[in-house]
Motif scaffolding. Structure first.
Motif, mmCIF file in Angstrom:
data_model
loop_
_atom_site.group_PDB
_atom_site.id
_atom_site.type_symbol
_atom_site.label_atom_id
_atom_site.label_comp_id
_atom_site.label_asym_id
_atom_site.label_seq_id
_atom_site.Cartn_x
_atom_site.Cartn_y
_atom_site.Cartn_z
ATOM 1 N N PRO A 124 -52.701 29.180 61.853
ATOM 2 C CA PRO A 124 -54.148 29.418 61.727
ATOM 3 C C PRO A 124 -54.456 30.792 61.136
ATOM 4 O O PRO A 124 -53.862 31.799 61.536
ATOM 5 C CB PRO A 124 -54.636 29.331 63.185
ATOM 6 C CG PRO A 124 -53.627 28.510 63.884
ATOM 7 C CD PRO A 124 -52.316 28.823 63.229
ATOM 8 N N GLY A 125 -55.370 30.817 60.164
ATOM 9 C CA GLY A 125 -55.822 32.074 59.582
ATOM 10 C C GLY A 125 -55.006 32.582 58.417
ATOM 11 O O GLY A 125 -55.394 33.557 57.768
ATOM 12 N N ARG A 296 -45.844 26.876 60.519
ATOM 13 C CA ARG A 296 -45.716 26.524 61.935
ATOM 14 C C ARG A 296 -44.276 26.109 62.257
ATOM 15 O O ARG A 296 -44.049 25.142 62.980
ATOM 16 C CB ARG A 296 -46.664 25.369 62.276
ATOM 17 C CG ARG A 296 -48.141 25.680 62.094
ATOM 18 C CD ARG A 296 -48.963 24.433 62.340
ATOM 19 N NE ARG A 296 -50.368 24.623 62.075
ATOM 20 C CZ ARG A 296 -51.303 24.837 63.006
ATOM 21 N NH1 ARG A 296 -50.956 24.876 64.278
ATOM 22 N NH2 ARG A 296 -52.567 24.986 62.669
ATOM 23 N N GLU A 328 -44.508 32.494 66.480
ATOM 24 C CA GLU A 328 -45.389 32.734 67.622
ATOM 25 C C GLU A 328 -46.006 34.128 67.579
ATOM 26 O O GLU A 328 -47.191 34.312 67.853
ATOM 27 C CB GLU A 328 -44.622 32.553 68.935
ATOM 28 C CG GLU A 328 -44.206 31.129 69.227
ATOM 29 C CD GLU A 328 -42.807 30.827 68.715
ATOM 30 O OE1 GLU A 328 -42.383 31.442 67.715
ATOM 31 O OE2 GLU A 328 -42.141 29.973 69.324
ATOM 32 N N GLN A 331 -48.646 34.242 64.800
ATOM 33 C CA GLN A 331 -49.850 33.535 65.237
ATOM 34 C C GLN A 331 -50.660 34.374 66.219
ATOM 35 O O GLN A 331 -51.897 34.440 66.119
ATOM 36 C CB GLN A 331 -49.472 32.196 65.881
ATOM 37 C CG GLN A 331 -50.688 31.366 66.300
ATOM 38 C CD GLN A 331 -50.302 29.971 66.764
ATOM 39 O OE1 GLN A 331 -49.138 29.580 66.695
ATOM 40 N NE2 GLN A 331 -51.275 29.207 67.231
ATOM 41 N N ALA A 332 -49.984 35.038 67.140
ATOM 42 C CA ALA A 332 -50.684 35.857 68.130
ATOM 43 C C ALA A 332 -51.416 37.017 67.467
ATOM 44 O O ALA A 332 -52.565 37.337 67.823
ATOM 45 C CB ALA A 332 -49.694 36.382 69.172
ATOM 46 N N THR A 333 -50.793 37.648 66.483
ATOM 47 C CA THR A 333 -51.417 38.778 65.791
ATOM 48 C C THR A 333 -52.635 38.332 65.002
ATOM 49 O O THR A 333 -53.697 38.984 65.051
ATOM 50 C CB THR A 333 -50.405 39.456 64.850
ATOM 51 O OG1 THR A 333 -49.289 39.920 65.614
ATOM 52 C CG2 THR A 333 -51.043 40.631 64.119
ATOM 53 N N ALA A 335 -54.458 35.774 65.605
ATOM 54 C CA ALA A 335 -55.495 35.388 66.578
ATOM 55 C C ALA A 335 -56.263 36.623 67.037
ATOM 56 O O ALA A 335 -57.491 36.575 67.204
ATOM 57 C CB ALA A 335 -54.847 34.675 67.766
ATOM 58 N N GLN A 336 -55.569 37.737 67.231
ATOM 59 C CA GLN A 336 -56.227 38.994 67.608
ATOM 60 C C GLN A 336 -57.181 39.458 66.503
ATOM 61 O O GLN A 336 -58.301 39.886 66.788
ATOM 62 C CB GLN A 336 -55.186 40.077 67.866
ATOM 63 C CG GLN A 336 -54.337 39.879 69.110
ATOM 64 C CD GLN A 336 -53.270 40.952 69.245
ATOM 65 O OE1 GLN A 336 -53.331 41.996 68.590
ATOM 66 N NE2 GLN A 336 -52.274 40.697 70.082
ATOM 67 N N ALA A 338 -58.594 37.584 64.191
ATOM 68 C CA ALA A 338 -59.722 36.657 64.109
ATOM 69 C C ALA A 338 -60.729 36.913 65.224
ATOM 70 O O ALA A 338 -61.948 36.876 64.995
ATOM 71 C CB ALA A 338 -59.215 35.215 64.184
ATOM 72 N N ALA A 339 -60.227 37.174 66.442
ATOM 73 C CA ALA A 339 -61.116 37.443 67.579
ATOM 74 C C ALA A 339 -61.916 38.720 67.345
ATOM 75 O O ALA A 339 -63.111 38.794 67.666
ATOM 76 C CB ALA A 339 -60.304 37.556 68.863
#
Length: 350
Positions: A124-125, A296, A328, A331-333, A335-336, A338-339
């Motif tokens: 994602p992103g 992914r 993983e 993706q976590a980075t 997500a941060q 994007a948030a």
């Protein structure tokens, strides 16, 4: 390594196909007792190759018969549509289905890019996947270079995303909290380069996720100035192939000179430990295995002309990627990021 690790291999890809992939697979399982390999390719050819190495019944070498092969000259779009039973496609399907934790292939780069993008999908992103690999430097640790050819042309945001992914890969591989990142350019001055790279520089300066150090030139690649160098795929691929060509040229000239004079041979014998250490540092085989990050799943692209030692290096690189859980962490980075962008205006993702 992890207690249990399974990797799918495209046994038929590349210039040498099973001639390099089969010995590499046998060496890999003998070297790593917790490694299982799924050998995707022509069953008859693979069984014959394993028999010659007394490894036909090895419990951690599992043959997955694939009746088709993606050749080096096959158009990527045609390979995606018409080669669903190929060794490359089946290896990727095994990763998607969870039977394997990573895939390694020496096959057609364009076809692998298309297939991996289609089968595994993007995280994602992230706009585009990138090929990343390490090259030696003057210092003890290597530098990570991306993109190496997956994307010929890149806009500013894509280069920005490459900087983040490169930081994560290098940080994990080199155990560095904030790897130094540079953009490869035609000069180190801020006025140099096209508008896309200038915009990418501004974006990298503005984020806490990249320890941006400015532009670097081609001559800086081996200096250790950066831990990560970001560039478009066309530039990165040419730079990497040039590095490999220079390394081979130096070793060829050196070997030729030794054969020419008896004194040099005597001197070389005395300096053998130093020469072996130098050769190990510059030998391209040990750096074989470019990771296709942003997907992914874990996909490692081996050189098309990889020897069995080089293909073994690619298998081991895939194993390290699994251990480090690179997808993983990427993706976590993202997500941060994007948030954070939801709470304040940002150019990211537009």
């Amino acid at each position: 390594m992890l207690t249990h690790l399974t990797i799918a291999l495209d046994m038929m890809g590349g210039d040498y196909g099973p001639r390099s992939s089969i010995p590499a697979a046998v060496n890999a399982v003998n070297k790593h007792p917790n490694l299982m390999l799924l050998l995707c390719g022509n069953e008859v050819v693979i069984r014959d190759g394993l028999s010659k190495l007394d490894s036909l019944n090895h419990p951690r070498l599992i043959i997955k018969h694939c009746p088709e092969v993606v050749t080096n000259g096959c158009e990527p779009a045609l390979a995606l549509r018409n080669k669903k039973a190929s060794s490359m496609r089946i290896a990727l399907d095994l990763v998607k289905g969870g039977e394997a934790q990573a895939c390694v292939s020496s096959g057609n780069t364009g076809a692998l890019f298309f297939m991996a993008h289609y089968v595994l999908k993007m995280l994602p992103g992230i706009k585009r996947p990138a090929l990343i690999s390490s090259v030696p430097t003057e210092k003890k640790q290597p530098v990570y270079l991306l993109d190496l050819g997956a994307n010929v042309h890149c806009d500013a945001e894509t280069l920005f995303q490459f900087g983040i992914m490169g930081s994560i890969v290098a940080g994990q591989a080199l155990s560095i909290e904030r790897p130094k990142v540079c953009l490869l350019n035609i000069g180190s001055e801020d006025i140099k380069g096209h508008e896309g790279i200038k915009q990418a520089a501004k974006m990298m300066k503005s984020t806490e996720h990249i320890n941006y150090q400015g532009y670097c030139e081609g001559s800086d690649m081996f200096s250790g100035k950066a831990d990560v160098i970001v560039c478009e795929g066309f530039v990165g691929n040419v730079a990497l192939k040039t590095c490999e060509g220079i390394a081979k040229l130096i070793m060829h000239k050196f070997t030729k000179a030794l054969k020419k004079h008896a004194f040099y041979r005597i001197l070389a014998f005395a300096l053998r430990p130093v020469i072996k250490k130098l050769y190990k540092r510059v030998n391209p085989d040990q750096y074989n295995g470019a990771s296709l990050v942003g997907l992914r799943g874990i996909v490692v692209k081996s050189h098309g002309n990889a020897t069995n030692k080089a293909f073994l290096a690619a298998i081991e690189e895939a194993a390290r990627e699994v251990e480090r859980r690179i997808p993983e962490k990427i993706q976590a980075t993202f997500a941060q990021i994007a948030a954070k962008s939801e709470h304040q205006p940002s150019s990211f993702g537009k």
